[in-house]
Design an enzyme around this catalytic site. Structure first.
Site, PDB file in Angstrom:
ATOM      1  N   ASP A   3     -66.889  -7.895   4.698  1.00  0.00           N
ATOM      2  CA  ASP A   3     -66.432  -6.810   3.840  1.00  0.00           C
ATOM      3  C   ASP A   3     -67.268  -6.683   2.578  1.00  0.00           C
ATOM      4  OD1 ASP A   3     -65.299  -9.275   2.981  1.00  0.00           O
ATOM      5  OD2 ASP A   3     -63.721  -8.222   1.887  1.00  0.00           O
ATOM      6  N   GLU A  38     -63.053 -11.336   2.309  1.00  0.00           N
ATOM      7  CA  GLU A  38     -63.444 -12.217   1.204  1.00  0.00           C
ATOM      8  C   GLU A  38     -63.297 -11.534  -0.139  1.00  0.00           C
ATOM      9  OE1 GLU A  38     -66.113 -14.062  -1.805  1.00  0.00           O
ATOM     10  OE2 GLU A  38     -66.157 -12.021  -0.979  1.00  0.00           O
TER      11      GLU A  38
END
Length: 511
Positions: A138, A203
């Site tokens: 991400d 994350e």
């Protein structure tokens, strides 16, 4: 009248002081020209069976693959809002461009929480403790109207750079790891030491579904890791004044974090009859006190001192004299470091006022005001110690202090000459970048690796991206980019690292 004994005593005292002064000058001079902590090791056992190198076709292929990864907007907006269609598209991309990784009998793939990935790569020697490589899928949001030179998900090439969100955080590591493994498998490589690859999908919003669930699965299987390598610090080039040549900083710890809510409550009223102090004014004063009275300078109480001592021999004068003699000049260096925001973060717990909310109408005195302050906690402090300092600094009972969330700094991983993980990473850096000096340091941001502390005592945060002056602003900022050559180097770094890990033990230090 001064007596003879008094004069003799003064002469003796001054003589002793001069002797001490001469001794200190002698020590400073000797250490300046002989001091070196960056230990060299004996000859390494050669575990490289496939030498790193890229054909023109491979260079074209890996660049095309990387661009496709950047073009998929795998954005995490919040813990509850992610671009799941992009994450699904990214899963399909990985399967398509890395067929060997997903089909090899040496590799077991498991999807975690739908969008994260755990790869187990089986080695031929089960007696060797496995290690783990981490990266995340991400990215943070990006908008072209903020002033990008190219659309943030275009992966456009400009002057030898690929522009796009994720190019340095953190798709360069993710794609580099898988591309390296793909090339090794294509060439018939079988590792001796087993290893894992963990790719988290959240994350940027704390990793609570990706990394946490990967860790829980490995814990349930009783897995213990020799070391873990995640993103974090980089190769600094031209960033540190006086340093001759680039330096690779390997994060051996992460700062802790605390988000604190400050609030003031009072009676509402009409703006025509304001009280002596408003809720906004009281809170603003508290915030001002926190910004004006920074947390204590803790240089030398964490790994940051070793950062400069291990680089001392690479500094020119007069910097070298200071770095080699921190027993004398640590206060001088720490004072210099706290002068700039990027280096100030290494020496103390930082204070960042990020939100301030109050008021409902132009002519109404607000009954309530609140502010949120984010603290990044130095290795030598805890969350509770920081909370006590906040309360004593504000020193106003009208201001309520609440801990919203937080965690203590991460343990400091070993970085001595006998430590397998640190020395393997150091050797690989020097294999691919012979001109680079390696040193331990502190990671001021947070990574998924903080969830892995129960699996290994040795966790390192480093990706071989080059950072030059001005590049730090690109991280989570505008015009994030990576040099095409640097991405090729990252692929070769992981290509070599995987093979270097097949050694059983690191060699002894040179005597």
């Amino acid at each position: 009248m001064i007596g003879l004994n008094t004069i003799q005593g003064a002469i003796h005292h001054n003589s002793t002081q001069m002797q001490h002064f001469s001794y200190h000058i002698h020590c400073v001079c000797c250490r300046t020209f002989t001091f070196k902590l960056n230990t060299e090791l004996e000859e390494w056992e050669n575990t490289t069976t496939i030498y790193p190198g890229l054909s023109p076709e491979q260079r074209k292929e890996l660049l095309a693959n990387f661009k496709e990864a950047i073009q998929i907007p795998t954005v995490s907006f919040s813990e509850t809002q992610q671009n799941t269609s992009a994450l699904h598209e990214f899963n399909l991309l990985l399967r398509r461009i890395f067929p060997k990784v997903f089909s090899s009998s040496l590799v077991q793939h498991e999807a975690i929480s739908n969008y994260s990935h755990l790869f187990t790569v089986f080695g031929s020697d089960p007696s060797l403790e496995p290690y783990m490589l981490l990266a995340h899928i991400d990215v943070v949001p990006a908008d072209e109207v903020d002033g990008w030179d190219a659309p943030p998900f275009s992966a456009k090439e400009i002057n030898g750079f690929v522009y796009g969100r994720g190019t340095i955080d953190n798709k360069q590591s993710l794609m580099g790891i898988l591309q390296a493994l793909e090339y090794l498998l294509e060439r018939g490589y079988t590792p001796q030491r087993s290893f894992y690859i963990g790719l988290g999908h959240d994350e940027e919003v704390h990793g609570l579904h990706g990394a946490v669930n990967i860790v829980n699965l490995l814990k349930s299987r009783g897995v213990k890791l020799r070391y873990v390598l995640d993103e974090g610090l980089t190769i600094m080039d031209g960033i540190v004044d006086g340093l001759n040549g680039p330096a690779a900083l390997i994060g051996v710890s992460e700062k802790g974090q605390a988000t604190v809510k400050l609030s003031v409550s009072g009676a509402p009223g009409h703006s025509s009859m304001p009280p002596k102090e408003s809720s906004i004014g009281i809170l603003a004063s508290a915030v001002r006190n926190l910004e004006k009275n920074r947390m204590p300078n803790l240089f030398g109480h964490g790994p940051e001192r070793a950062t400069f001592e291990q680089l001392a021999h690479k500094f020119g004068m007069p910097h070298r004299m200071v770095m080699a003699n921190l027993w004398l000049f640590s206060s001088l260096l720490s004072g210099i470091l706290e002068g700039q925001p990027d280096t100030n973060a290494f020496v103390r717990t930082t204070t960042a006022v990020t939100m301030f909310n109050s008021g409902v109408k132009i002519n109404v005195m607000p009954a309530y005001a609140e502010a949120f302050v984010n603290f990044r906690i130095h290795s030598a402090q805890t969350v509770q110690e920081v909370l006590k300092l906040i309360e004593s600094t504000i020193s106003d009972k009208r201001v309520k202090v609440e801990l919203v969330s937080g965690f203590n700094p991460l343990p400091i991983s070993s970085y001595d000459e006998h430590t397998f993980g640190y020395q393997i990473i150091k050797k690989t850096v020097q294999d691919i970048f012979p001109e680079v000096t390696v040193t331990p340091s502190i990671c001021v941001g947070n990574t998924d690796s903080r969830h892995y502390t129960e699996l290994s005592p040795d966790i390192y945060r480093f990706a071989p991206s080059w950072y030059k002056p001005g590049d730090s602003a690109r991280f989570h900022g505008v015009n994030e980019r990576i040099a095409i050559q640097n991405y090729e180097e990252i692929v070769l770094f992981y290509f070599q690292l995987i093979q270097n890990c097949d050694i059983r033990n690191v060699p002894s230090p040179r005597t």
